[in-house]
Design a protein around this motif. Structure first.
Motif, PDB file in Angstrom:
ATOM      1  N   ALA A 122       0.950  -1.161   0.480  1.00 32.55           N
ATOM      2  CA  ALA A 122       0.204  -0.018   0.295  1.00 32.55           C
ATOM      3  C   ALA A 122       0.625   1.043  -0.061  1.00 32.55           C
ATOM      4  O   ALA A 122       1.405   0.519   0.696  1.00 32.55           O
ATOM      5  N   THR A 123       0.444   2.365  -0.724  1.00 32.20           N
ATOM      6  CA  THR A 123       1.240   3.394  -0.852  1.00 32.20           C
ATOM      7  C   THR A 123       0.611   4.431   0.339  1.00 32.20           C
ATOM      8  O   THR A 123      -0.480   3.981   0.819  1.00 32.20           O
ATOM      9  N   GLN A 124       1.801   5.873   0.592  1.00 32.89           N
ATOM     10  CA  GLN A 124       0.968   6.502   1.482  1.00 32.89           C
ATOM     11  C   GLN A 124       0.098   7.136   1.357  1.00 32.89           C
ATOM     12  O   GLN A 124      -1.264   7.391   2.782  1.00 32.89           O
ATOM     13  N   ILE A 140      -3.103   5.227   1.813  1.00 29.33           N
ATOM     14  CA  ILE A 140      -3.234   5.040   3.354  1.00 29.33           C
ATOM     15  C   ILE A 140      -3.744   6.088   4.083  1.00 29.33           C
ATOM     16  O   ILE A 140      -4.704   6.178   4.857  1.00 29.33           O
ATOM     17  N   ASP A 141      -3.079   7.105   3.348  1.00 27.58           N
ATOM     18  CA  ASP A 141      -4.597   8.920   3.920  1.00 27.58           C
ATOM     19  C   ASP A 141      -5.359   9.108   3.294  1.00 27.58           C
ATOM     20  O   ASP A 141      -6.473   9.246   4.095  1.00 27.58           O
ATOM     21  N   ASP A 142      -5.339   8.610   2.445  1.00 28.99           N
ATOM     22  CA  ASP A 142      -7.438   8.338   1.752  1.00 28.99           C
ATOM     23  C   ASP A 142      -8.286   7.740   3.003  1.00 28.99           C
ATOM     24  O   ASP A 142      -9.281   8.002   2.664  1.00 28.99           O
ATOM     25  N   PRO A 165       1.758  -5.893   8.472  1.00 28.83           N
ATOM     26  CA  PRO A 165       0.649  -5.086   7.969  1.00 28.83           C
ATOM     27  C   PRO A 165       0.913  -4.072   8.657  1.00 28.83           C
ATOM     28  O   PRO A 165       0.688  -3.892   9.865  1.00 28.83           O
ATOM     29  N   GLN A 166       0.754  -2.679   8.070  1.00 25.87           N
ATOM     30  CA  GLN A 166       0.071  -1.277   8.444  1.00 25.87           C
ATOM     31  C   GLN A 166      -1.302  -1.394   9.017  1.00 25.87           C
ATOM     32  O   GLN A 166      -1.981  -2.302   7.808  1.00 25.87           O
ATOM     33  N   GLY A 181      -5.249  -0.809  -1.635  1.00 28.22           N
ATOM     34  CA  GLY A 181      -4.063  -1.315  -0.840  1.00 28.22           C
ATOM     35  C   GLY A 181      -4.586  -1.475   0.482  1.00 28.22           C
ATOM     36  O   GLY A 181      -3.915  -1.928   1.614  1.00 28.22           O
ATOM     37  N   VAL A 182      -6.281  -2.124   0.867  1.00 31.80           N
ATOM     38  CA  VAL A 182      -6.554  -2.736   1.535  1.00 31.80           C
ATOM     39  C   VAL A 182      -6.230  -3.881   1.542  1.00 31.80           C
ATOM     40  O   VAL A 182      -7.277  -4.452   0.302  1.00 31.80           O
TER      41      VAL A 182
END
Length: 302
Positions: free
Chosen positions: A79-81, A84-86, A131-132, A156-157
């Motif tokens: 997953a990209t940053q 994650i921000d979305d 995983p984050q 990304g999820v």
């Protein structure tokens, strides 16, 4: 009616049918103890649900590099940053979300090491494999499906998981124990009723001469039946007292031994036990009195 007469007749009945009276007391004690235990297990389950459901979290896990080969959802890689921000931006707009905390791969790895210190995979797995995630606390924990539908399948999820699923197995076990205690309680109450009926019948038969004389001199049905009903109620009272003692002993064991070893369970207090005890006394004496009354209607006819 003179209380002295009633008490003397109760003593006579108990002495004449001592073994059956003991059987009645023991069976009533066991059945009422199981009834009380069933009620307490129900209160325990409700207490645990209220305690733990307020603490459970929903976790939105993100894809890692190692997931690309094993999960179709993560075929694009980690997953990209921005992804994650979305998710964070979407969470901030949801009134259902009470709070959210981001957990990095390093933090997840550290927590995993603390909870699994003897796991042989520690030497082979690094922090990058963890995983984050966003750990989300909901205003209403039962609305997990809203989070599931909002984020499952997003870029990304990897997955959306609810900690309640872990607790449901424990609650299912406790509910199963409650059902088993209820079934055994019903069987024991039936046995206790049969013993009460037989005890009253034998007592009435052994004193049929005295009751016949009382009828001939004009004694009322209430005057004749009262000693037998009081005898059954007294035996049930002794059984309720034993059942109360068993519940108090069980509470002492739970609070002073089990609670110190099973720290993740919030056990109910003494007040719950004290609330159940009067109910056991009323149910025991009422059951015995009603059973004795209907039995005497048949066996005290002169």
């Amino acid at each position: 009616m003179r209380a002295q007469f009633v008490l003397s007749e109760i003593g006579v009945g108990l002495r004449r049918n001592l073994t059956m009276t003991i059987a009645v007391v023991v069976s009533v004690a066991l059945s009422l103890a199981l009834a009380g235990a069933s009620l307490l297990v129900r209160d325990q389950v409700n207490s645990m649900k209220g305690y733990w459901y307020d603490k459970v979290e929903v976790s939105v896990y993100f894809c890692t590099k190692s997931d690309a080969a094993s999960s179709a959802q993560c075929s694009a890689g980690a997953a990209t940053q921005q992804q994650i921000d979305d998710v964070q931006a979407s969470l901030s707009k949801m009134p259902l979300v009470q709070s959210s905390t981001f957990e990095s791969s390093g933090e997840a790895y550290k927590r995993w090491k603390e909870t699994n210190p003897d796991n042989p995979l520690l030497a082979a797995v690094g922090a990058e494999a963890m995983p984050q995630s966003w750990r989300i606390k909901l205003v209403d924990p039962t609305k997990y499906d809203v989070i599931q539908s909002a984020f499952a399948g997003k870029p990304g999820v990897k997955s959306v998981e609810d900690q309640r699923k872990i607790l449901e197995n424990l609650f299912g076990l406790l509910n199963g124990l409650q059902t088993a205690a209820f079934v055994i309680m019903v069987l024991m109450l039936f046995v206790a009723l049969l013993l009460i009926v037989n005890t009253v019948r034998v007592s009435a038969f052994s004193r049929r001469r005295e009751t016949g004389i009382m009828r001939l001199v004009g004694a009322s049905n209430f005057y004749v039946q009262m000693p037998f009903i009081a005898e059954a109620a007294f035996a049930a009272l002794l059984g309720a007292a034993m059942a109360s003692g068993l519940l108090l002993a069980g509470h002492f064991f739970v609070q002073h031994w089990l609670a110190q070893r099973v720290l993740f369970i919030h056990f109910i207090g003494l007040s719950s036990v004290l609330t159940v005890i009067p109910l056991l006394v009323v149910v025991g004496m009422g059951m015995a009195g009603i059973a004795a009354f209907f039995t005497l209607r048949k066996y005290l006819k002169v």
